[in-house]
Design a protein around this motif. Structure first.
Motif, mmCIF file in Angstrom:
data_model
loop_
_atom_site.group_PDB
_atom_site.id
_atom_site.type_symbol
_atom_site.label_atom_id
_atom_site.label_comp_id
_atom_site.label_asym_id
_atom_site.label_seq_id
_atom_site.Cartn_x
_atom_site.Cartn_y
_atom_site.Cartn_z
ATOM 1 N N ALA A 96 0.835 -1.214 0.000
ATOM 2 C CA ALA A 96 0.000 0.000 0.000
ATOM 3 C C ALA A 96 0.866 1.259 0.000
ATOM 4 O O ALA A 96 0.584 2.218 -0.726
ATOM 5 N N ALA A 97 1.930 1.274 0.806
ATOM 6 C CA ALA A 97 2.811 2.445 0.848
ATOM 7 C C ALA A 97 3.529 2.633 -0.476
ATOM 8 O O ALA A 97 3.671 3.751 -0.979
ATOM 9 N N ALA A 98 3.992 1.532 -1.073
ATOM 10 C CA ALA A 98 4.696 1.606 -2.356
ATOM 11 C C ALA A 98 3.791 2.143 -3.446
ATOM 12 O O ALA A 98 4.212 2.940 -4.297
ATOM 13 N N THR A 99 2.521 1.726 -3.436
ATOM 14 C CA THR A 99 1.564 2.209 -4.437
ATOM 15 C C THR A 99 1.340 3.711 -4.280
ATOM 16 O O THR A 99 1.317 4.460 -5.271
ATOM 17 N N ALA A 100 1.189 4.178 -3.039
ATOM 18 C CA ALA A 100 0.987 5.612 -2.799
ATOM 19 C C ALA A 100 2.202 6.419 -3.252
ATOM 20 O O ALA A 100 2.069 7.476 -3.865
ATOM 21 N N LEU A 101 3.391 5.926 -2.960
ATOM 22 C CA LEU A 101 4.612 6.612 -3.384
ATOM 23 C C LEU A 101 4.712 6.672 -4.896
ATOM 24 O O LEU A 101 5.071 7.701 -5.478
ATOM 25 N N ARG A 102 4.392 5.560 -5.535
ATOM 26 C CA ARG A 102 4.487 5.512 -6.994
ATOM 27 C C ARG A 102 3.525 6.495 -7.649
ATOM 28 O O ARG A 102 3.864 7.168 -8.627
ATOM 29 N N GLU A 103 2.312 6.591 -7.126
ATOM 30 C CA GLU A 103 1.313 7.485 -7.719
ATOM 31 C C GLU A 103 1.639 8.954 -7.467
ATOM 32 O O GLU A 103 1.269 9.822 -8.246
ATOM 33 N N ALA A 104 2.348 9.262 -6.377
ATOM 34 C CA ALA A 104 2.683 10.654 -6.063
ATOM 35 C C ALA A 104 4.004 11.099 -6.666
ATOM 36 O O ALA A 104 4.305 12.291 -6.695
ATOM 37 N N ALA A 105 4.809 10.140 -7.136
ATOM 38 C CA ALA A 105 6.138 10.467 -7.653
ATOM 39 C C ALA A 105 6.045 11.412 -8.840
ATOM 40 O O ALA A 105 5.120 11.304 -9.659
ATOM 41 N N PRO A 106 6.979 12.357 -8.977
ATOM 42 C CA PRO A 106 6.982 13.274 -10.127
ATOM 43 C C PRO A 106 7.015 12.531 -11.451
ATOM 44 O O PRO A 106 6.430 12.966 -12.434
ATOM 45 N N THR A 107 7.711 11.400 -11.493
ATOM 46 C CA THR A 107 7.738 10.549 -12.682
ATOM 47 C C THR A 107 6.950 9.299 -12.387
ATOM 48 O O THR A 107 7.278 8.542 -11.486
ATOM 49 N N ARG A 108 5.881 9.080 -13.142
ATOM 50 C CA ARG A 108 5.016 7.935 -12.891
ATOM 51 C C ARG A 108 5.795 6.640 -13.011
ATOM 52 O O ARG A 108 6.624 6.463 -13.898
ATOM 53 N N GLY A 109 5.510 5.697 -12.148
ATOM 54 C CA GLY A 109 6.171 4.414 -12.219
ATOM 55 C C GLY A 109 7.592 4.450 -11.697
ATOM 56 O O GLY A 109 8.380 3.549 -11.961
ATOM 57 N N ALA A 110 7.936 5.498 -10.935
ATOM 58 C CA ALA A 110 9.314 5.623 -10.450
ATOM 59 C C ALA A 110 9.639 4.510 -9.475
ATOM 60 O O ALA A 110 8.817 4.088 -8.685
ATOM 61 N N ARG A 111 10.873 4.003 -9.546
ATOM 62 C CA ARG A 111 11.363 3.002 -8.608
ATOM 63 C C ARG A 111 12.457 3.634 -7.758
ATOM 64 O O ARG A 111 12.965 4.694 -8.072
ATOM 65 N N LEU A 112 12.798 2.945 -6.675
ATOM 66 C CA LEU A 112 13.956 3.358 -5.912
ATOM 67 C C LEU A 112 15.193 3.046 -6.739
ATOM 68 O O LEU A 112 15.482 1.892 -7.023
ATOM 69 N N ARG A 113 15.909 4.061 -7.149
ATOM 70 C CA ARG A 113 17.101 3.852 -7.955
ATOM 71 C C ARG A 113 18.266 3.429 -7.080
ATOM 72 O O ARG A 113 18.318 3.763 -5.907
ATOM 73 N N PRO A 114 19.219 2.686 -7.626
ATOM 74 C CA PRO A 114 20.411 2.343 -6.848
ATOM 75 C C PRO A 114 21.046 3.585 -6.253
ATOM 76 O O PRO A 114 21.257 4.573 -6.936
ATOM 77 N N GLY A 115 21.317 3.526 -4.955
ATOM 78 C CA GLY A 115 21.897 4.667 -4.269
ATOM 79 C C GLY A 115 20.877 5.551 -3.583
ATOM 80 O O GLY A 115 21.243 6.427 -2.793
ATOM 81 N N SER A 116 19.571 5.348 -3.855
ATOM 82 C CA SER A 116 18.544 6.195 -3.238
ATOM 83 C C SER A 116 18.425 5.886 -1.743
ATOM 84 O O SER A 116 18.149 4.752 -1.360
ATOM 85 N N PRO A 117 18.606 6.890 -0.880
ATOM 86 C CA PRO A 117 18.432 6.661 0.562
ATOM 87 C C PRO A 117 16.965 6.758 0.940
ATOM 88 O O PRO A 117 16.216 7.536 0.361
ATOM 89 N N PHE A 118 16.523 5.966 1.895
ATOM 90 C CA PHE A 118 15.145 6.069 2.365
ATOM 91 C C PHE A 118 15.090 5.703 3.841
ATOM 92 O O PHE A 118 15.988 5.057 4.384
ATOM 93 N N ILE A 119 14.003 6.138 4.489
ATOM 94 C CA ILE A 119 13.779 5.827 5.891
ATOM 95 C C ILE A 119 12.354 5.311 6.034
ATOM 96 O O ILE A 119 11.403 5.904 5.500
ATOM 97 N N ALA A 120 12.203 4.193 6.738
ATOM 98 C CA ALA A 120 10.884 3.648 7.059
ATOM 99 C C ALA A 120 10.641 3.863 8.545
ATOM 100 O O ALA A 120 11.509 3.556 9.377
ATOM 101 N N THR A 155 -4.772 3.169 5.124
ATOM 102 C CA THR A 155 -4.285 3.570 3.802
ATOM 103 C C THR A 155 -3.136 4.565 3.969
ATOM 104 O O THR A 155 -2.877 5.043 5.074
ATOM 105 N N TYR A 156 -2.477 4.877 2.857
ATOM 106 C CA TYR A 156 -1.313 5.762 2.908
ATOM 107 C C TYR A 156 -1.517 6.952 1.978
ATOM 108 O O TYR A 156 -2.048 6.807 0.869
ATOM 109 N N PHE A 157 -1.116 8.114 2.471
ATOM 110 C CA PHE A 157 -1.166 9.346 1.683
ATOM 111 C C PHE A 157 0.268 9.777 1.399
ATOM 112 O O PHE A 157 1.085 9.889 2.318
ATOM 113 N N ALA A 158 0.587 10.023 0.119
ATOM 114 C CA ALA A 158 1.957 10.404 -0.259
ATOM 115 C C ALA A 158 1.973 11.798 -0.867
ATOM 116 O O ALA A 158 0.994 12.231 -1.498
ATOM 117 N N SER A 159 3.075 12.501 -0.674
ATOM 118 C CA SER A 159 3.225 13.841 -1.228
ATOM 119 C C SER A 159 4.693 14.118 -1.501
ATOM 120 O O SER A 159 5.577 13.444 -0.970
#
Length: 456
Positions: A96-120, A155-159
Motif C-alpha cells: 500500500a505504501a509503495a503504491t501511494a509513493l508511486r502514484e505521487a512520484a513526479p515521474t510515474r512508475g518511479a522506482r527506488l534507484r540504486p543509491g537512493s536513501p530512504f527511511i521507514a 491507507t497511505y497518503f503520499a506527497s
C-alpha cells in the motif's frame, strides 16, 4: 473418549516423502530470496559531515506517532515494496505504501534507484506487538523528498516535499597534494569545478591532468543548503585563482544583465582569452578541414561546413564558448548533436556525439570549457570524431582562420562595471583579499544575498 488417530494408508505414506521434499525446497528458496534482498537493501551508513554544513537527515519528515526509524539504501534493482518488507513492514503495508509513493512520484512508475536513501518509520506497539509501518521518506534528489504517511484507516497518503533552499559562498583554498580535482572534492567541491578551473588557465596543459604538487589554488563556489543549514549540493564556480609553474591569475564569474550569459572576468572587468576556442576536443587530431571535399559516404563534392577532430569514442567535448543551448537532439547526418547560440551573432554545432553530458537541456546556458557531450560516430559517420561548426550571422565560417573577437571589457560601461564590482567585492571580502589564499584545506562560508542575481 478421544477419537482414534486416523490411519494413513501405505499408498499415501509413500507419496508423502516427495511432497515434503518439495516443501523443504520451497522453504529454502524463500529464505534464499530474503537473504538476497538483505544483501541488496542494506542499512545506509551515516553521511559524512561536510565542513561548514550539517549532514542531511529526514528527522523533520518523520510521522509523529513513529517510535523507531530504520534506514536503507538501495544498491540493486529492488522493488519499493520488497525493500520495505525487508526493513520489517508487512506485505500489505509495504504494498500500500509503495503504491501511494508511486502514484505521487513526479515521474510515474518511479522506482527506488540504486543509491537512493530512504527511511521507514514504525510504531512498535501495533497489534500483537507487530510493528506497523507509519511512514516512508525517500530522497529523490538533493532538494526533493517523496513521503508517505499512514492514515487511521490503514491507507497511505503520499506527497512531494520540496526543501526551502538558500545559497551561500563556500571558499576552498590550498595546495595540490595529489591532483586539483582531489583537493577540491575533499572540501565539498566537484570534479566539474576542477574542469572549469583548468579551462580558465589553458596556457598550462598539465592543469587539465591534475596540476603539479605544491601549486596553490583558491576557489569560491556556491553551496545550496536547506532551511536547517543541511548541505544539499554544490552550485557554480564563482571565483578561481591559481599560482602555478606555467600559469597564474584570478577570474570572477559574472552574468552581465544585458546578455544574461555568464562569463569569467579578471578583477578589472575584462573577459579572458578568445571569445571561442578553436579546438573543442583537447588533443583531437584534425582529420578533415573546412571547405569543398568529396563526401566519404555519398561520393559527392560538397561543402564541408566545419572541421572534424578525430578522437576515441567517449572523449569529452567542451563548449567552445559561453552561450545558450538551442538544439539538442538527433538529426539526419549529424546524429546526436548540440547547437549553442553565443553573443555577437555566433553559433556553434557539435555533431556525431555518442552521448550528452548529464543534466543538459535545451534552454540551459553553458560556459566556455564546460563538458557538453562525448565523441561518437552517430549519424553519417565513418568513425569516431567530432564535427565542429561555427556560424556567424547564419553563415558558415572556418573555425581555424576566423578572426575571433576577444572577451568583453566591462570597464567600458560604467553601470555594468559597477554591478560587477559589487559581486567581486563580496568574494574578495570572503577571501580577505589574498592573492591566492592561505594554507591547504582552508574552507569558509558566507551568505550570498547580494550576489544571487548576478551569479546566475
Amino acid at each position: 473418549m478421544a477419537s482414534p488417530k486416523p490411519q494413513i494408508p501405505a499408498t499415501v505414506r509413500r507419496l508423502e516423502s516427495p511432497y515434503r521434499w518439495l516443501e523443504r525446497f520451497g522453504a529454502v528458496a524463500v529464505l534464499a530470496v530474503m537473504a538476497g534482498l538483505f544483501l541488496t537493501v542494506r542499512a545506509a551508513p551515516a553521511p559524512a559531515a561536510t565542513q561548514g554544513f550539517a549532514s542531511t537527515d529526514f528527522r523533520l519528515e518523520a510521522p509523529s506517532e513513529a517510535t523507531s526509524a530504520r534506514n536503507g539504501r538501495i544498491t540493486a534493482n529492488v522493488a519499493t515494496a520488497d525493500a520495505l518488507e525487508v526493513l520489517g513492514a508487512s506485505q500489505i503495508d509495504a504494498s500500500a505504501a509503495a503504491t501511494a509513493l508511486r502514484e505521487a512520484a513526479p515521474t510515474r512508475g518511479a522506482r527506488l534507484r540504486p543509491g537512493s536513501p530512504f527511511i521507514a518509520y514504525f510504531d512498535e506497539t501495533g497489534p500483537d506487538d507487530m510493528p506497523v509501518l507509519t511512514g516512508v521518506s525517500i530522497r529523490i534528489d538533493p532538494k526533493t523528498t517523496l513521503a508517505a504517511t499512514r492514515r487511521e484507516d490503514g491507507t497511505y497518503f503520499a506527497s512531494v516535499l520540496s526543501a526551502k533552499t538558500s545559497i551561500a559562498l563556500h571558499r576552498i583554498s590550498g595546495k595540490i597534494s595529489t591532483t586539483l580535482a582531489d583537493a577540491i572534492q575533499d572540501e565539498g567541491g566537484t570534479r566539474a569545478h576542477a574542469d572549469t578551473f583548468a579551462s580558465l588557465f589553458p596556457e598550462d596543459s598539465a592543469l587539465a591532468q591534475g596540476g603539479r604538487k605544491g601549486e596553490r589554488f583558491d576557489i569560491v563556489i556556491e553551496m545550496i543548503a536547506d532551511e536547517r543549514g543541511n548541505f544539499l549540493e554544490a552550485g557554480d564556480l564563482l571565483f578561481a585563482a591559481f599560482n602555478g609553474e606555467k600559469a597564474a591569475g584570478s577570474w570572477y564569474r559574472y552574468t552581465p544583465e544585458d546578455t544574461g550569459v555568464p562569463e569569467f572576468f579578471n578583477r578589472n572587468g575584462a573577459a579572458g582569452d578568445e571569445f571561442l576556442v578553436r579546438d573543442p576536443v583537447r588533443g583531437g587530431e584534425i582529420s578533415s578541414g573546412f571547405g569543398n571535399r568529396i563526401h566519404p559516404i555519398t561520393g559527392d563534392m560538397l561543402l564541408h561546413a566545419g572541421v572534424d577532430f578525430r578522437a576515441p569514442t567517449g572523449t569529452p567535448i567542451r563548449a567552445a564558448g559561453s552561450g545558450l543551448i538551442t538544439d539538442m537532439k538527433y538529426g539526419e547526418g549529424y546524429g546526436w548533436f548540440i547547437r549553442i547560440q553565443h553573443d555577437r551573432g555566433f553559433e556553434t554545432v557539435y555533431a556525431h556525439m555518442s552521448a550528452f553530458a548529464e543534466g543538459l537541456t535545451p534552454g540551459r546556458t553553458v560556459m566556455r570549457g564546460d563538458t557538453i557531450g562525448y565523441v561518437g560516430s552517430t549519424g553519417s559517420s565513418t568513425g569516431a570524431h567530432l564535427h565542429y561548426e561555427v556560424l556567424r550571422n547564419g553563415a558558415y565560417v572556418n573555425p581555424m582562420t576566423l578572426e575571433l573577437p576577444t572577451g568583453r571589457d566591462l570597464s567600458r560601461n560604467a553601470s555594468a562595471f559597477n554591478a560587477f564590482k559589487v559581486q567581486r567585492d563580496v568574494i574578495d571580502k570572503l577571501r580577505g583579499a589574498d592573492p591566492v589564499g592561505p594554507a591547504a584545506g582552508t574552507t569558509q562560508t558566507a551568505d550570498l544575498k547580494a550576489t544571487q542575481q548576478g551569479s546566475r
